[in-house]
Design an enzyme around this catalytic site. Structure first.
Site, PDB file in Angstrom:
ATOM      1  N   HIS A   1      -2.673 -10.481  -8.436  1.00  0.00           N
ATOM      2  CA  HIS A   1      -3.644 -11.572  -8.223  1.00  0.00           C
ATOM      3  C   HIS A   1      -3.515 -12.664  -9.295  1.00  0.00           C
ATOM      4  O   HIS A   1      -3.796 -13.836  -9.029  1.00  0.00           O
ATOM      5  CB  HIS A   1      -5.082 -11.035  -8.271  1.00  0.00           C
ATOM      6  CG  HIS A   1      -5.546 -10.333  -7.022  1.00  0.00           C
ATOM      7  ND1 HIS A   1      -5.095  -9.097  -6.660  1.00  0.00           N
ATOM      8  CD2 HIS A   1      -6.439 -10.712  -6.066  1.00  0.00           C
ATOM      9  CE1 HIS A   1      -5.689  -8.729  -5.524  1.00  0.00           C
ATOM     10  NE2 HIS A   1      -6.506  -9.692  -5.150  1.00  0.00           N
TER      11      HIS A   1
ATOM     12  N   CYS B   1       1.207  -4.523  -5.455  1.00  0.00           N
ATOM     13  CA  CYS B   1      -0.002  -4.230  -6.236  1.00  0.00           C
ATOM     14  C   CYS B   1       0.403  -3.287  -7.364  1.00  0.00           C
ATOM     15  O   CYS B   1       0.921  -2.194  -7.111  1.00  0.00           O
ATOM     16  CB  CYS B   1      -1.030  -3.560  -5.324  1.00  0.00           C
ATOM     17  SG  CYS B   1      -2.538  -3.060  -6.167  1.00  0.00           S
TER      18      CYS B   1
ATOM     19  N   GLU C   1     -10.155 -13.229  -4.969  1.00  0.00           N
ATOM     20  CA  GLU C   1     -10.418 -12.884  -3.564  1.00  0.00           C
ATOM     21  C   GLU C   1     -11.313 -13.945  -2.905  1.00  0.00           C
ATOM     22  O   GLU C   1     -11.212 -14.191  -1.715  1.00  0.00           O
ATOM     23  CB  GLU C   1     -11.105 -11.515  -3.473  1.00  0.00           C
ATOM     24  CG  GLU C   1     -10.179 -10.337  -3.686  1.00  0.00           C
ATOM     25  CD  GLU C   1      -9.168 -10.145  -2.565  1.00  0.00           C
ATOM     26  OE1 GLU C   1      -9.586 -10.125  -1.396  1.00  0.00           O
ATOM     27  OE2 GLU C   1      -7.963 -10.053  -2.858  1.00  0.00           O
TER      28      GLU C   1
ATOM     29  N   ASP D   1      -1.407  -5.263  -0.360  1.00  0.00           N
ATOM     30  CA  ASP D   1      -2.117  -5.270  -1.650  1.00  0.00           C
ATOM     31  C   ASP D   1      -3.568  -4.905  -1.365  1.00  0.00           C
ATOM     32  O   ASP D   1      -4.013  -4.884  -0.212  1.00  0.00           O
ATOM     33  CB  ASP D   1      -2.017  -6.668  -2.287  1.00  0.00           C
ATOM     34  CG  ASP D   1      -2.750  -6.758  -3.618  1.00  0.00           C
ATOM     35  OD1 ASP D   1      -2.765  -5.774  -4.370  1.00  0.00           O
ATOM     36  OD2 ASP D   1      -3.332  -7.824  -3.905  1.00  0.00           O
ATOM     37  N   SER D   2      -4.325  -4.680  -2.430  1.00  0.00           N
ATOM     38  CA  SER D   2      -5.764  -4.442  -2.294  1.00  0.00           C
ATOM     39  C   SER D   2      -6.447  -5.639  -1.638  1.00  0.00           C
ATOM     40  O   SER D   2      -7.566  -5.515  -1.156  1.00  0.00           O
ATOM     41  CB  SER D   2      -6.375  -4.222  -3.672  1.00  0.00           C
ATOM     42  OG  SER D   2      -6.265  -5.419  -4.428  1.00  0.00           O
TER      43      SER D   2
ATOM     44  N   CYS E   1      -1.040  -7.920 -12.836  1.00  0.00           N
ATOM     45  CA  CYS E   1      -1.740  -7.727 -11.562  1.00  0.00           C
ATOM     46  C   CYS E   1      -1.293  -8.873 -10.662  1.00  0.00           C
ATOM     47  O   CYS E   1      -1.208 -10.024 -11.122  1.00  0.00           O
ATOM     48  CB  CYS E   1      -3.253  -7.775 -11.790  1.00  0.00           C
ATOM     49  SG  CYS E   1      -4.248  -7.939 -10.289  1.00  0.00           S
TER      50      CYS E   1
HETATM   51  N1  DGL Z   1      -3.254  -7.028  -7.061  1.00  0.00           N
HETATM   52  C1  DGL Z   1      -3.676  -5.737  -7.594  1.00  0.00           C
HETATM   53  C2  DGL Z   1      -2.738  -5.357  -8.750  1.00  0.00           C
HETATM   54  O1  DGL Z   1      -1.636  -5.860  -8.827  1.00  0.00           O
HETATM   55  C3  DGL Z   1      -5.126  -5.825  -7.886  1.00  0.00           C
HETATM   56  C4  DGL Z   1      -5.757  -4.520  -8.040  1.00  0.00           C
HETATM   57  C5  DGL Z   1      -7.221  -4.495  -7.720  1.00  0.00           C
HETATM   58  O2  DGL Z   1      -7.571  -4.679  -6.548  1.00  0.00           O
HETATM   59  O3  DGL Z   1      -7.991  -4.206  -8.632  1.00  0.00           O
HETATM   60  O4  DGL Z   1      -3.045  -4.531  -9.572  1.00  0.00           O
END
Ligand code: DGL
Length: 271
Positions: free
Chosen positions: A195, A83, A161, A20-21, A193
């Site tokens: 997160h 993600c 984060e 993921d990011s 998302c």
């Molecule tokens: N967890 C990512 C998602 O599902 C986050 C994206 C981001 O870093 O903006 O979209």
């Protein structure tokens, strides 16, 4: 093509790699581990480059290829893009570029449309996801018979984060982003998302217990298991398998945040 696996005899014992990011995809990793505890898992948190939500598709695609190359170099049998934003702009590219099974995530518009009683669905996601052609396709396919209200949640990924799951500032941000969905009458809200499931209790606090919150972590884990079973790629291991975390976070407390979200001690290597 960077990965050919079919000739490897013990490939079933290779890891399922997840990225993921940043740390958000740990919400998906938890479902994978709960469903398939015998599968070795490796997770890459690209926290140095989070958030992806305001990056261009070309920037996100470049990140995905770099991370996938790294993970496939770690004896990987399948890749999970945990993600929504990266999936929206990179899943086709990844599937073309690699021969191993590549799984992605998309906002749960279809299940939300089915679950909604009043036909009004809210979607919380990143700007990148909401602007993507993939999301437009989702609305086209599954959003026709409901009213879909979208809300980009700028700044929320950053709170998560930092491990700020219960802070007043995170609550204020959620109030700000959920209110327009409530004003439109949404009875079902998609957490679009990976997160966002980490702030589900706070979202519940804001929207109340009558609103149905939907994310796709469990469904994706089921899909991965079924597909790997059909490819004869599930492990024969009978012990609980290791879960290894990689992070490129510049924060000194990356391990603390990962363990906060994973909810147990974690094997974390910073690179
Ligand atoms: N967890 C990512 C998602 O599902 C986050 C994206 C981001 O870093 O903006 O979209």
């Amino acid at each position: 093509m960077s990965a050919t696996h079919n000739s490897v005899s013990n490939i079933r014992e290779y890891a399922i790699a997840v990225f993921d990011s940043g740390v958000g995809g740990i919400s998906v990793l938890k479902h994978l581990h709960a469903l398939m505890p015998h599968e070795p898992l490796i997770y890459f948190a690209d926290s140095k480059h989070a958030p992806y939500g305001n990056k261009t598709p070309a920037e996100i695609q470049a990140r995905c290829i770099e991370i996938a190359d790294f993970l496939i170099g770690q004896n990987t049998k399948a890749l999970v893009v945990a993600c929504n934003t990266a999936t929206a702009v990179s899943i086709n590219l990844l599937r073309k570029h690699y021969t191993l099974p590549v799984f992605g995530m998309e906002p749960a518009v279809k299940p939300a449309a089915e679950a909604s009683k009043n036909g009004i669905v809210g979607v919380l996601a990143t700007t990148g996801t909401l602007k993507s052609a993939q999301f437009a396709g989702l609305l086209e396919n599954y959003g026709r018979n409901v009213k879909v209200v979208t809300q980009a949640c700028v700044g929320l990924v950053e709170c998560i984060e930092r491990g700020e799951l219960n802070e007043p500032a995170t609550l204020r941000l959620l109030e700000h982003y959920c209110q327009p969905l409530l004003d439109e009458g949404a009875d079902t809200i998609v957490l679009g998302c990976t997160h966002y499931p980490f702030v589900r209790p706070l979202i519940k606090q804001v929207v109340g217990s009558n609103i149905c919150l939907i994310d796709t972590g469990a469904a994706v884990a089921n899909h991965v298991q079924n597909r790997l079973a059909s490819l004869n790629l599930l492990s024969n291991n009978t012990q609980t398998a290791p879960v290894k975390f990689w992070t490129n976070s510049v924060a000194r407390d990356a391990k603390r945040v990962i363990e906060q979200l994973w909810e147990k001690p974690a094997d974390v290597t910073a690179i």
